[in-house]
Design an enzyme around this catalytic site. Sequence first.
Site, short mmCIF file in Angstrom:
data_model
loop_
_atom_site.label_atom_id
_atom_site.label_comp_id
_atom_site.label_asym_id
_atom_site.label_seq_id
_atom_site.Cartn_x
_atom_site.Cartn_y
_atom_site.Cartn_z
CG ASP A 25 -1.89 0.91 0.69
OD1 ASP A 25 -2.86 0.20 0.68
OD2 ASP A 25 -1.49 2.50 1.74
CG ASN A 85 -4.87 11.02 -5.86
OD1 ASN A 85 -3.84 11.60 -6.41
ND2 ASN A 85 -5.12 10.36 -5.21
CG ASP A 96 -5.17 8.84 -11.82
OD1 ASP A 96 -5.18 8.19 -11.09
OD2 ASP A 96 -5.95 9.93 -13.04
CD GLU A 105 -4.41 4.78 -1.55
OE1 GLU A 105 -4.56 5.16 -0.06
OE2 GLU A 105 -5.27 4.94 -2.34
#
Length: 472
Positions: A328, A336, A345, A371
């Site tokens: 993770d 973000n 992305d 993620e």
Amino acid sequence: MSAEHWAEGVDQLLAEIGPVTGASRVWVFQLMEVQSNAVVQDYVFEWAPSEHYRQLNQNRFRFFSSTLEDPVYRRLVEERQAGVSHDFCIPLMPQGPLRSDLENQAIQSTATVPLFFNGHWWGTLGIDDCERPVSWRGPGLDLLEAVGQLIAAALYRDQLNHRSRQIELFHTLANCGVWEISLCNGRLWCSQSLKTLLGYPEAYSRVSLRRMLARLHPEDRAELWARLRALWRIAESTQFRLDGRLRLANRSWIWHELIGEIQCNEVGQPVVVAGLVLDISRRKQDEEQALAASQLDALTGALNRRGMAQHLETIGPATAPRHLILLDIDHFKQVNDTHGHLVGDTLLRMMVERLRHELRPGDGLVRLGGEEFAVLTSGMQDDQALALAERLRRCIADEPFVVQMSEDEPPLKVMMSVSLGVAGQGDEASQATNQLMAQADQALYAAKHAGRNCVLFYHEAIESRAVSLDSE
């Protein structure tokens, strides 16, 4: 007639009988239509010794109509429809429209033979003499009738050849072949296109059923027999379809669709199995591409959950032991929020590329969502799986990701790290995938609570949790 095309053969025939008979013209009218009050014909073939006698190029004989008001001509047409030949010496004919028409063409004597094709009056073969008022009865009319039969036979052959060419053209364009099996003697007939597809020479007389079945993949051959046995038991169903692999002339296996139908005799007994073989390799390729696309994550190109299930089926329990590594991205929400989802992305795609460089071709990289990712491996010991997880951690954390979103802006450097949890399945391969996932998830949870950017094996996570509980 030795000519390649039937029309050339007719021209040759007329050219041979004209000089032999001493006629002024030998001709063929093709019937276009019989109306209630007229007959429409076309002047299609002619031989004449000189231009003086030629009429083929005259416009009045192109799709010309002859009225049936004259009872003599009407009876002539009815007799031609019945297959009757005629012989006329013009000076001996009674006065009337028919005699006048023949005299206007300077004809002294004539003989005609009706031509039949598929049981119907197709046209008329005739011979004219513009110099002699003679009777053609006897050898002359017999010769004309024999020539008429040759022309009719040429028409039949041309029709068969034309249909055969059409069928073979259809087979070529449709990438298909036709086959038929007699259930009485087991003999197989197959079209030329199918023989060519399988590598048999054009002149090969007969392909045996045994050889044809040997070209079908063993798995598909077994399925074919199962389908046929089922049809035998279910009387109301006589058709079947089967996607199967055929070994072609180049020894490759190519997907084809077998479409078949059992044909029965008047008492309901199966006597023939016939059908088509269609090339469906492109369709199968499209299906495989669509299936592969459905198993991939659209953003990163990694496997999705469906692809993960398929990958687990592929590696199977026989390749145990196997390991599951869950990873993770640490604090990815902040990335973000700071740089935007477009950058996020792009970073996900770049991270997947880095991870792939550390994996073997048979390992599976899966995006579980957001993620969170997973790596499926097989054939490793626990220490090897841990070492792989550590390499994956370092390949992400050791070097920044350089993102170039626009030529007008300087490149963006982003540091990222991942936390990883590892779980292993032993040699007994008895652990369910869900249990393996749960253990890896516990290890990942422990890695995050241990400070992130680290790797923990499931057993280590359990020990760490036990120590934590003791300290409390």
